[in-house]
Design an enzyme around this catalytic site. Structure first.
Site, PDB file in Angstrom:
ATOM      1  N   HIS A 188       0.874  -1.166   0.000  1.00 56.13           N
ATOM      2  CA  HIS A 188       0.000   0.000   0.000  1.00 56.13           C
ATOM      3  C   HIS A 188       0.911   1.216   0.000  1.00 56.13           C
ATOM      4  CE1 HIS A 188      -3.016   2.983   1.208  1.00 56.13           C
ATOM      5  NE2 HIS A 188      -2.140   3.377   2.110  1.00 56.13           N
ATOM      6  N   CYS A 223      -4.593   1.868  -4.576  1.00 57.15           N
ATOM      7  CA  CYS A 223      -3.802   2.969  -4.037  1.00 57.15           C
ATOM      8  C   CYS A 223      -2.534   3.213  -4.835  1.00 57.15           C
ATOM      9  CB  CYS A 223      -3.459   2.686  -2.571  1.00 57.15           C
ATOM     10  SG  CYS A 223      -2.604   1.103  -2.347  1.00 57.15           S
TER      11      CYS A 223
END
Length: 594
Positions: A32, A100
């Site tokens: 992430h 993301c």
């Protein structure tokens, strides 16, 4: 302003420990990422979110990478983020395809002219290329959705954020979006179970599914068997996303619902298709529940016939557009520009192009884009047509940098770009060198995530790009046909990606028919260039794949007998090695149009 990339491991070390044994591929982390600049950490989950650096629900990053410095003013950055917010919505999040890392890559390209590390961006494809990855994809998406799309509460305030702008993001909770003004969105968030407590709420949810399908789970707080299927029902809601509305009603409280529907036992399930009751059954049987709900969704959204064909080039989202980044000898280019090469604005663009080729793009300060826009609008129309190509070629290089293309994408009415394209009104009379650099510049508009949407939404810009394509696909110059096919591919890919995500087409049917008709004619006449044929076939395949079977695109392909035309290309010695001849010609245009 310094820009840092924060890298987190969602697996908390488990990927490194177990990935090789399970998948046969070593995966160091489930990444992430976020970008940090101006004292704010920006990331994508429940929409675009902002937090004080290091205070997100992901904990502390496993790595912090200095990406470079951006010279862009903060108000320009915030405008760009406002534009991205229309693309990176809570509903558009996909753990493997739109996550993301895609967001931080796009934002980094705009800020610095370079993206995030390739090993982070390519991880989803690496994982999905393994049999285990394909098998576990739904389970992993369900397991990580709560982590990746958690509601983080109040966002951090972006520097110089405009009051009322989208710097304060919308958050979702209990199915209702709350904005900073206190107003409420009427559209329910997809992918979760709607709990209702009275007949009015139930009828509102059923009305929302009048064009799709819905399931009602009649339960009660005292029903022990009901609890057996609660997890299954939640999983099915996640799986269904926005294709179905899954409702739960506690009959101990919703007496008016019980009275209307006459339910006497729990658990009882009712399904509705296009607003009409479709089925009813009772009992806590998870397998039966899964089967019935999945069949209902398939009835509401029958798979397109093309999804049953083997079309690996088309059955995926297109993640890369064609751009033209070759740098010509800049001193010769200046000489061709003539006296205008001495203008400080043009000199700054030349130096910018040189610097980008010698150093990291992020370290290259951009020229004054307001001055460049003013120069081009006032001076370009006065430049003799035989040397205009040199100016357009220089601007083509500048537009490779997303900071430049992103700036001009937000220009009202696109006056600068349309000024450069003004000679395209009569392509047949414009010099060859001007036509080809205009096409290359149009391809380079796709270096910014903002421009494709602008091309579609601005009528003059869209019509100009289509005219560039249709006026060049049949040209005698091979290179012109190749670049025209590339621009057609870019437009087709943008439209295809929307269709692939079950969203409405971006291009109107009439625009698609105009482009498809030109591609069909060009494919029929192409006899010498496999690169041009490849681009034409790819663009055509993207327009045709999953198009409405009763629509005009399919009709024109059938009417022009394109399957036979493509089949004939396999007999041309220089073209017969093109793999799309089989995939697009035999499979899509042969079996897919039958």
């Amino acid at each position: 302003m310094d820009v840092e990339l924060y890298v987190y491991d969602l697996s908390k070390g488990l990927a490194r420990q177990y990935s090789l044994a399970l998948t046969g591929v070593q995966i160091d982390a489930i990444y992430h990422t976020s970008l940090v600049f101006g004292g704010v950490e920006y990331f994508f989950g429940q929409g675009i979110q902002r937090k004080v650096p290091g205070t997100t629900h992901h904990g502390q990053p496993m790595e912090k990478l200095h990406m470079g410095k951006t010279e862009l003013p903060n108000d320009v950055i915030q405008e760009y983020l406002d534009s991205l917010a229309k693309v990176y919505t809570p509903e558009s999040y996909d753990l493997f395809l739109h996550n993301c890392n895609n967001f931080t890559h796009d934002l980094s390209m705009f800020l610095l002219g370079k993206g995030i590390p390739e090993h982070i961006r390519s991880l989803p494809q690496t994982f999905l290329s393994t049999p285990f990855g394909q098998m576990m994809k739904p389970q992993i998406e369900a397991a990580l959705r709560g982590v990746t799309q958690a509601d983080i509460g109040q966002d951090a305030q972006a520097p110089n954020a405009r009051p009322g702008g989208s710097s304060t993001q919308h958050t979702a909770g209990n199915g209702t979006g709350s904005s900073s003004s206190g107003s409420h969105s009427s559209a329910p968030r997809a992918g979760y179970v709607r709990n209702v407590s009275n007949l009015q709420q139930l009828e509102e949810q059923l009305a929302a599914a009048s064009n799709s399908c819905a399931v009602i789970f009649f339960t009660s707080s005292t029903c022990a068997p009901c609890k057996i299927v609660y997890p299954t029902y939640d999983e099915l809601a996640e799986e269904a996303g926005d294709k179905a509305v899954l409702i739960k009603v506690d009959l101990n409280y919703a007496y008016d619902v019980s009275a209307k529907y006459g339910v006497r036992a729990t658990p009882t399930f009712m399904t509705f298709l296009k607003g009409q009751k479709e089925n009813e059954w009772s009992g806590a049987n998870p397998a039966q529940l899964r089967g019935n709900v999945r069949m209902l969704i398939q009835m509401a959204f029958p798979p397109h016939p093309h999804t049953q064909l083997r079309l690996p080039s088309l059955q995926r989202k297109i993640i890369s557009y064609v751009t033209y980044n070759k740098v010509p000898p800049l001193d010769k280019l200046k000489h061709k520009i003539g006296e205008h090469a001495n203008d400080p604005t043009i000199q700054s663009v030349v130096e910018f192009a040189k610097s980008r080729g010698l150093s990291a793009p992020a370290e290259t300060p951009i020229p004054n884009l307001d001055s460049l826009a003013s120069f081009l609008q006032s001076t370009y129309p006065t430049v003799p047509i035989d040397i205009r190509f040199a100016l357009v070629d220089l601007i083509r290089l500048a537009f490779l940098d997303p900071r430049v293309s992103g700036f001009f994408a937000q220009e009202p009415d696109h006056k600068t770009l349309l000024t450069l394209f003004s000679a395209s009104d009569d392509l047949t009379s414009a010099p060859y060198n001007l036509r080809i650099v205009m096409l290359q510049l149009a391809c380079n508009l796709f270096s910014s995530t903002l421009y494709p949407e602008q091309i579609i939404s601005n009528q003059r810009l869209r019509e100009t790009c289509i005219k560039l394509i249709t006026g060049s696909l049949l040209d005698e110059h091979t290179n012109l046909r190749v670049v025209a096919a590339s621009l057609a591919f870019n437009l087709a890919a943008f439209n295809h990606n929307e269709r692939f995500d079950t969203r409405p087409d971006k291009l109107t049917e009439s625009d698609q028919v105009e482009l498809v008709a030109s591609l069909l004619e060009a494919i029929g006449k192409e006899e010498e260039c496999v690169e041009a044929l490849h681009g034409m076939l790819f663009a055509l395949g993207l327009f045709v794949y999953a198009a409405p079977m009763d629509g005009a695109v399919i009709d024109i392909c059938k009417a022009m007998g394109i399957a036979d035309t493509v089949k004939e290309k396999s007999k041309v010695e220089v073209l017969k090695g093109e793999p799309l001849l089989k995939e697009v010609g035999e499979v899509l245009l042969g079996k897919g149009l039958a």
